[in-house]
Write a protein that holds these residues in place. Structure first.
Motif, PDB file in Angstrom:
ATOM      1  N   GLN A  72       0.719  -1.132   0.035  1.00 16.28           N
ATOM      2  CA  GLN A  72       0.005   0.240   0.013  1.00 16.28           C
ATOM      3  C   GLN A  72       0.946   1.231   0.023  1.00 16.28           C
ATOM      4  OE1 GLN A  72      -3.530  -0.227   1.229  1.00 16.28           O
ATOM      5  NE2 GLN A  72      -4.131   1.750   0.448  1.00 16.28           N
ATOM      6  N   LYS A  73       2.057   1.207   0.913  1.00 15.76           N
ATOM      7  CA  LYS A  73       2.874   2.284   0.790  1.00 15.76           C
ATOM      8  C   LYS A  73       3.694   2.542  -0.571  1.00 15.76           C
ATOM      9  CE  LYS A  73       7.074   3.982   3.073  1.00 15.76           C
ATOM     10  NZ  LYS A  73       8.009   3.652   4.085  1.00 15.76           N
ATOM     11  N   LYS A  74       3.922   1.539  -0.985  1.00 12.51           N
ATOM     12  CA  LYS A  74       4.675   1.677  -2.353  1.00 12.51           C
ATOM     13  C   LYS A  74       3.751   1.930  -3.331  1.00 12.51           C
ATOM     14  CE  LYS A  74       8.675   0.343  -2.014  1.00 12.51           C
ATOM     15  NZ  LYS A  74       9.854   1.217  -2.005  1.00 12.51           N
ATOM     16  N   GLU A  75       2.397   1.625  -3.412  1.00 10.98           N
ATOM     17  CA  GLU A  75       1.485   2.235  -4.399  1.00 10.98           C
ATOM     18  C   GLU A  75       1.138   3.345  -4.097  1.00 10.98           C
ATOM     19  OE1 GLU A  75      -1.205   2.084  -7.633  1.00 10.98           O
ATOM     20  OE2 GLU A  75       0.488   0.641  -6.966  1.00 10.98           O
ATOM     21  N   ARG A  78       3.971   5.735  -5.657  1.00 11.83           N
ATOM     22  CA  ARG A  78       3.782   5.660  -7.038  1.00 11.83           C
ATOM     23  C   ARG A  78       2.826   6.595  -7.568  1.00 11.83           C
ATOM     24  NH1 ARG A  78       1.207   3.859 -11.558  1.00 11.83           N
ATOM     25  NH2 ARG A  78      -0.413   2.749 -10.203  1.00 11.83           N
ATOM     26  N   ARG A  79       1.601   6.729  -6.839  1.00 12.81           N
ATOM     27  CA  ARG A  79       0.677   7.450  -7.246  1.00 12.81           C
ATOM     28  C   ARG A  79       0.953   8.848  -6.945  1.00 12.81           C
ATOM     29  NH1 ARG A  79      -4.659   6.107  -7.739  1.00 12.81           N
ATOM     30  NH2 ARG A  79      -5.062   3.975  -8.157  1.00 12.81           N
ATOM     31  N   LYS A  80       1.715   9.203  -5.774  1.00 19.41           N
ATOM     32  CA  LYS A  80       2.268  10.508  -5.493  1.00 19.41           C
ATOM     33  C   LYS A  80       2.857  11.167  -6.532  1.00 19.41           C
ATOM     34  CE  LYS A  80       3.930  13.156  -1.564  1.00 19.41           C
ATOM     35  NZ  LYS A  80       4.375  13.077  -0.417  1.00 19.41           N
ATOM     36  N   ARG A  81       3.973  10.351  -6.903  1.00 17.59           N
ATOM     37  CA  ARG A  81       4.965  10.515  -8.106  1.00 17.59           C
ATOM     38  C   ARG A  81       4.157  11.035  -9.410  1.00 17.59           C
ATOM     39  NH1 ARG A  81       8.245   6.520  -7.273  1.00 17.59           N
ATOM     40  NH2 ARG A  81       7.297   5.231  -8.584  1.00 17.59           N
ATOM     41  N   LEU A  82       3.020  10.317  -9.680  1.00 17.00           N
ATOM     42  CA  LEU A  82       2.320  10.463 -10.796  1.00 17.00           C
ATOM     43  C   LEU A  82       1.353  11.538 -10.848  1.00 17.00           C
ATOM     44  CD1 LEU A  82       2.019   6.708 -12.111  1.00 17.00           C
ATOM     45  CD2 LEU A  82       3.458   8.328 -12.926  1.00 17.00           C
ATOM     46  N   GLY A  83       0.947  11.856  -9.438  1.00 12.39           N
ATOM     47  CA  GLY A  83       0.009  13.132  -9.373  1.00 12.39           C
ATOM     48  C   GLY A  83      -1.498  12.421  -9.282  1.00 12.39           C
ATOM     49  N   LEU A  84      -1.573  11.201  -8.922  1.00  7.58           N
ATOM     50  CA  LEU A  84      -2.861  10.263  -8.803  1.00  7.58           C
ATOM     51  C   LEU A  84      -3.435  10.582  -7.325  1.00  7.58           C
ATOM     52  CD1 LEU A  84      -2.298   7.297 -11.052  1.00  7.58           C
ATOM     53  CD2 LEU A  84      -3.580   9.337 -11.660  1.00  7.58           C
ATOM     54  N   PRO A  85      -4.558  10.497  -7.088  1.00  4.86           N
ATOM     55  CA  PRO A  85      -5.078  10.493  -5.546  1.00  4.86           C
ATOM     56  C   PRO A  85      -4.406   9.187  -4.916  1.00  4.86           C
ATOM     57  CG  PRO A  85      -6.980  10.070  -7.215  1.00  4.86           C
ATOM     58  CD  PRO A  85      -5.789  10.477  -7.915  1.00  4.86           C
ATOM     59  N   LEU A  86      -4.293   9.480  -3.731  1.00  2.00           N
ATOM     60  CA  LEU A  86      -3.611   8.307  -2.990  1.00  2.00           C
ATOM     61  C   LEU A  86      -5.099   7.262  -2.496  1.00  2.00           C
ATOM     62  CD1 LEU A  86      -1.310  10.292  -0.270  1.00  2.00           C
ATOM     63  CD2 LEU A  86      -0.911   9.070  -2.630  1.00  2.00           C
ATOM     64  N   LEU A  87      -4.365   6.083  -2.363  1.00  4.47           N
ATOM     65  CA  LEU A  87      -5.385   5.165  -2.043  1.00  4.47           C
ATOM     66  C   LEU A  87      -5.661   5.152  -0.424  1.00  4.47           C
ATOM     67  CD1 LEU A  87      -4.213   2.142  -3.926  1.00  4.47           C
ATOM     68  CD2 LEU A  87      -6.121   3.614  -4.441  1.00  4.47           C
ATOM     69  N   THR A  88      -4.883   5.611   0.235  1.00  3.67           N
ATOM     70  CA  THR A  88      -5.090   5.361   1.939  1.00  3.67           C
ATOM     71  C   THR A  88      -6.124   6.666   2.372  1.00  3.67           C
ATOM     72  OG1 THR A  88      -3.196   6.734   2.177  1.00  3.67           O
ATOM     73  CG2 THR A  88      -2.841   4.266   2.480  1.00  3.67           C
ATOM     74  N   GLY A  89      -6.063   7.664   1.496  1.00  3.83           N
ATOM     75  CA  GLY A  89      -6.935   9.034   2.042  1.00  3.83           C
ATOM     76  C   GLY A  89      -6.155   9.949   2.786  1.00  3.83           C
ATOM     77  N   THR A  90      -4.967   9.729   3.004  1.00  4.36           N
ATOM     78  CA  THR A  90      -4.248  10.492   3.559  1.00  4.36           C
ATOM     79  C   THR A  90      -3.072  11.353   2.746  1.00  4.36           C
ATOM     80  OG1 THR A  90      -2.216   8.828   4.539  1.00  4.36           O
ATOM     81  CG2 THR A  90      -4.205   9.305   6.051  1.00  4.36           C
ATOM     82  N   GLU A  91      -3.196  12.626   2.756  1.00  2.00           N
ATOM     83  CA  GLU A  91      -2.476  13.426   1.937  1.00  2.00           C
ATOM     84  C   GLU A  91      -1.212  13.787   2.613  1.00  2.00           C
ATOM     85  OE1 GLU A  91      -1.763  14.732  -1.788  1.00  2.00           O
ATOM     86  OE2 GLU A  91      -3.676  13.911  -1.072  1.00  2.00           O
ATOM     87  N   GLN A  92      -0.079  13.572   1.797  1.00  2.00           N
ATOM     88  CA  GLN A  92       1.180  13.823   2.437  1.00  2.00           C
ATOM     89  C   GLN A  92       1.930  14.614   1.912  1.00  2.00           C
ATOM     90  OE1 GLN A  92       3.436  10.142   2.997  1.00  2.00           O
ATOM     91  NE2 GLN A  92       1.586   9.147   4.189  1.00  2.00           N
TER      92      GLN A  92
END
Length: 92
Positions: A72-75, A78-92
């Motif tokens: 989950q952390k790795k995904e 990856r999503r943060k790097r691509l500018g996609l919304p995170l799966l966990t719901g916490t914005e870092q």
């Protein structure tokens, strides 16, 4: 390098006995680890991962949970790097 430069374990001693350096009496020295105080092994105490504690844990469930958190952390990275919304719901 050859092995000729190494010191000998038993130095050459000139005697009538051609058999080399031999021990005729037992050594008078003994190791401190041979003393009575160190003839027993320690056992694990409560809280140190004894067999009963490990048997009581569900190691498979712990492993699955940790793997899930890792992936989950790795995904999310990856999503943060691509500018996609995170799966966990916490914005870092």
């Amino acid at each position: 390098m050859t092995t000729a430069h190494k010191p000998t374990f038993h130095p050459a001693v000139g005697t009538a006995n051609p058999g080399g350096y031999r021990y005729y009496a037992p050594k008078a020295q003994f190791s401190a680890r041979d003393q009575v105080g160190q003839m027993t092994l320690k056992t694990r105490q409560i809280g140190q991962g004894s067999k009963a504690e490990i048997d009581a844990r569900d190691l498979k469930a712990e492993l699955v949970k940790k793997e899930q958190e890792h992936f989950q952390k790795k995904e999310d990275e990856r999503r943060k790097r691509l500018g996609l919304p995170l799966l966990t719901g916490t914005e870092q």
